[in-house]
Design an enzyme around this catalytic site. Structure first.
Site, PDB file in Angstrom:
ATOM      1  N   ASP A 217       0.834  -1.190   0.000  1.00 20.45           N
ATOM      2  CA  ASP A 217       0.000   0.000   0.000  1.00 20.45           C
ATOM      3  C   ASP A 217       0.874   1.247   0.000  1.00 20.45           C
ATOM      4  OD1 ASP A 217      -2.114  -1.718   0.182  1.00 20.45           O
ATOM      5  OD2 ASP A 217      -2.440  -1.408   2.327  1.00 20.45           O
ATOM      6  N   ARG A 218       0.292   2.353  -0.401  1.00 18.04           N
ATOM      7  CA  ARG A 218       1.058   3.601  -0.521  1.00 18.04           C
ATOM      8  C   ARG A 218       1.745   3.974   0.789  1.00 18.04           C
ATOM      9  NH1 ARG A 218      -1.038   9.300  -3.197  1.00 18.04           N
ATOM     10  NH2 ARG A 218       0.835  10.521  -2.715  1.00 18.04           N
TER      11      ARG A 218
END
Length: 277
Positions: free
Chosen positions: A161-162
């Site tokens: 995920d970012r």
């Protein structure tokens, strides 16, 4: 850390950053379409590969060259046939002239928070945009020439995920990437998890993870996983820090598992991947 099939100057990098800091500065010169385009797929048959690699040469002529020993694959010419299988990462020579040579690259990147696990994103900094030849973190002064030239060939083997930090694998070896991501449950991924609250009944949670936790939001049952509290952690948050080990990697899986095992009362506030394999 950068691993490659043959030596070349430069090292890939990714320094761990404070997850509360803003995303790294966007690079002034993003990877253009030409740089991003990976090398054309090489046909598996030797004669078909030569036709593609030697424009203007007839297939019959190239087959004759193979039979006459004028073609070599990784330095070997004896025993080659038009139907010989060639690998993407090999050296093919015709009459002593190399017509194909492609290196395999394997990058272990310590992904900072804010960098997206992608090779192209118009609105964010991508993992390939911070692969500096120097091995140092990139900043606003980084130019495209400072980045590794072969970054356009890379794909990501197991995304993060970012805002998740930690180990990210990038490679141009599709077979290796599939082994990592679709290994049939044989490749472990370990995450260090900071939860908002301590898990009330850790023993029950460990058993739930090991038995295959059901995720009601996703309507799916996870493969057996491992959960343990991190030992030797001192200070604030010590009782909320855990290790989670998975043999799969679905979207937001660790976050969903912590939420599910607490009946929706707990959530992940920081996530770091520390190991693959």
């Amino acid at each position: 850390v950068l691993f490659r099939s043959q030596a070349e100057d430069g090292h890939a990098t990714g320094g761990a950053e404070d997850p509360h800091r803003p995303p790294p500065h966007a690079l002034p010169s993003r990877l253009d379409d030409e740089a991003r385009g990976a090398s054309a797929t090489l046909p598996r048959r030797l004669d078909a590969a030569l036709v593609k690699l030697c424009p203007g040469r007839r297939r019959q002529e190239l087959r004759a060259a193979i039979g006459e020993g004028r073609v070599s694959v990784d330095g070997i010419s004896d025993g080659l046939l038009p139907t010989t299988t060639v690998r993407p990462f090999c050296r093919i020579a015709l009459d002593g002239i190399i017509v194909h040579e492609r290196r395999a690259y394997y990058v272990l990147l310590n992904k900072p928070a804010g960098v997206v696990s992608a090779t192209r994103d118009a609105a964010a900094v991508c993992a390939v945009d911070i692969l500096a030849r120097s091995g140092q973190p990139t900043d606003s002064s980084t130019q495209a020439a400072d980045l590794v030239a072969w970054r356009g060939e890379l794909c990501i083997a197991g995304r993060l995920d970012r805002w998740t930090t930690g180990l990210l694998l990038l490679t141009n070896d599709g077979r290796f990437a599939r082994r990592v991501t679709d290994g049939g449950g044989s490749v472990e991924k370990e995450y260090r998890v900071a939860a908002r609250l301590p898990i009330d009944d850790l023993g029950a949670a460990v058993a739930a993870f090991a038995g295959g936790l059901y995720l009601p939001d996703n309507q799916r049952t996870c493969r057996p996983a491992k959960l343990s509290q991190v030992a030797g952690v001192a200070g604030e948050g010590a009782d909320r820090t855990y290790l989670v080990t998975l043999c799969e990697g679905k979207r937001h899986q660790v976050k969903c598992m912590v939420n599910a095992v607490s009946g929706g009362a707990n959530r992940v506030v920081a996530l770091h991947r520390s190991r693959v394999g």
